[in-house]
Design an enzyme around this catalytic site. Structure first.
Site, PDB file in Angstrom:
ATOM      1  N   ASP A 160       0.853  -1.180   0.000  1.00 47.16           N
ATOM      2  CA  ASP A 160       0.000   0.000   0.000  1.00 47.16           C
ATOM      3  C   ASP A 160       0.900   1.244   0.000  1.00 47.16           C
ATOM      4  O   ASP A 160       2.063   1.179   0.404  1.00 47.16           O
ATOM      5  CB  ASP A 160      -0.877  -0.041   1.256  1.00 47.16           C
ATOM      6  CG  ASP A 160      -1.637   1.244   1.497  1.00 47.16           C
ATOM      7  OD1 ASP A 160      -2.338   1.691   0.578  1.00 47.16           O
ATOM      8  OD2 ASP A 160      -1.532   1.796   2.611  1.00 47.16           O
ATOM      9  N   ASP A 179      -0.272   5.038   0.920  1.00 44.24           N
ATOM     10  CA  ASP A 179      -0.513   6.051   1.938  1.00 44.24           C
ATOM     11  C   ASP A 179      -0.402   5.486   3.345  1.00 44.24           C
ATOM     12  O   ASP A 179      -1.013   4.455   3.670  1.00 44.24           O
ATOM     13  CB  ASP A 179      -1.900   6.667   1.754  1.00 44.24           C
ATOM     14  CG  ASP A 179      -2.011   7.471   0.469  1.00 44.24           C
ATOM     15  OD1 ASP A 179      -1.085   8.247   0.177  1.00 44.24           O
ATOM     16  OD2 ASP A 179      -3.015   7.308  -0.247  1.00 44.24           O
TER      17      ASP A 179
END
Length: 298
Positions: free
Chosen positions: A90, A92
């Protein structure tokens, strides 16, 4: 089957020492395990304790009994096949600090409002697609130059570049997959050194954000499917994969990966993820795979 209990300290603050490691080994023995001599992956930062005769959940309970509230991470894992050949991460709050969309909203004076929606989505309180549409709608009319200004604020989380460079140097394929926007994922991919990136597209017209996301939206199911399909394309078993993220939309891929890690996660994610890192930086993912410091790149 042989297993290994990995103990990891953060790069700043609390550290590991032989006394702590010995106490954890004794706790494993008390629970019926047969622990072997510890192997230090990094002095005062990371240590493996190989063991047999005890299931992973019981081994982690034994470690917790000793470590208590110390700022140390730990995980019990199979000793075989630790080094993974595919990393799916991922973006963020995992590879980069903070949420890029929240920072983008700051240029519209809406950071707190948008961040509140982000927090609810990351904790699984609202569906990701719904939350993304709602957040982007608030940004209608914002100048597209705010995208560049937002990226100028981006900072990699500690250990991100070393994680990616080390895994690539040892033959792994690295993929950044995000519910954020490809404007950012493409740049973060280059900054951190990933092989490829996948993300959503934000609509721009006449040099302004339209307030819409280009459909279809990449959500938690697409993240999970991307992990599975990429592994298949590379001829890898899912046991050879590593997925890492912090939010509810990362949980499906974290659960499906051979090694699924929640990195400084939201509470709802921490409760369900197989491995949780609360204190250490991203080089902890290398220690979980059995890499010692002398194998690190970058």
């Amino acid at each position: 089957m042989k297993s290994v209990l990995v103990l990891i300290a953060p790069s700043d603050g609390e550290s590991l020492d032989g006394v702590i490691v010995a106490a954890v080994r004794d706790s494993l023995k008390e629970q019926g395990a047969a622990p072997e001599a510890p192997r230090w992956l990094s002095p005062r930062r990371a240590c493996d304790i190989p063991f047999s005769g005890l299931a992973s959940p019981q081994a982690e309970t034994a470690a917790k009994a000793v470590l208590g509230n110390r700022r140390l991470d730990f995980a019990a894992l199979p000793a075989a096949g630790r080094r993974k050949k595919l990393l799916v991460a991922d973006m963020d709050s995992t590879i980069v600090a903070g949420e890029m969309l929240d920072e983008l909203a700051d240029f519209a004076g809406l950071k707190e409002r948008v961040a509140a929606i982000t927090a609810r989505a990351m904790n699984g309180e609202i569906e990701y697609q719904e939350s993304l549409r709602a957040r982007v709608a608030l940004l209608r009319g914002l100048g597209a130059d705010a995208l560049d200004k937002t990226f100028a604020r981006a900072r990699l989380n500690p250990g991100a570049a070393t994680l990616v460079a080390t895994m690539r140097a040892h033959g792994a394929y690295t993929l950044l997959v995000s519910g954020g926007f490809r404007f950012f994922t493409a740049r973060v991919r280059a900054l951190a050194g990933f092989d490829a990136d996948v993300g959503n597209e934000i609509e721009v017209a006449d040099a302004k954000l339209t307030g819409r996301v280009v459909e279809p939206i990449l959500d938690k199911e697409v993240k999970r499917r991307t992990l599975v399909e990429t592994a298949s394309r590379l001829g890898l078993a899912l046991s050879e994969t590593l997925a890492v993220g912090d939010g509810a939309n990362d949980l499906p891929m974290i659960r499906q990966a051979g090694l699924g890690v929640a990195f400084r996660p939201k509470p709802a994610v921490a409760a369900e993820a197989p491995v949780v890192l609360r204190h250490a930086d991203l080089t902890a993912l290398l220690y979980l795979q059995g890499y010692a410091n002398d194998a690190f790149v970058g």
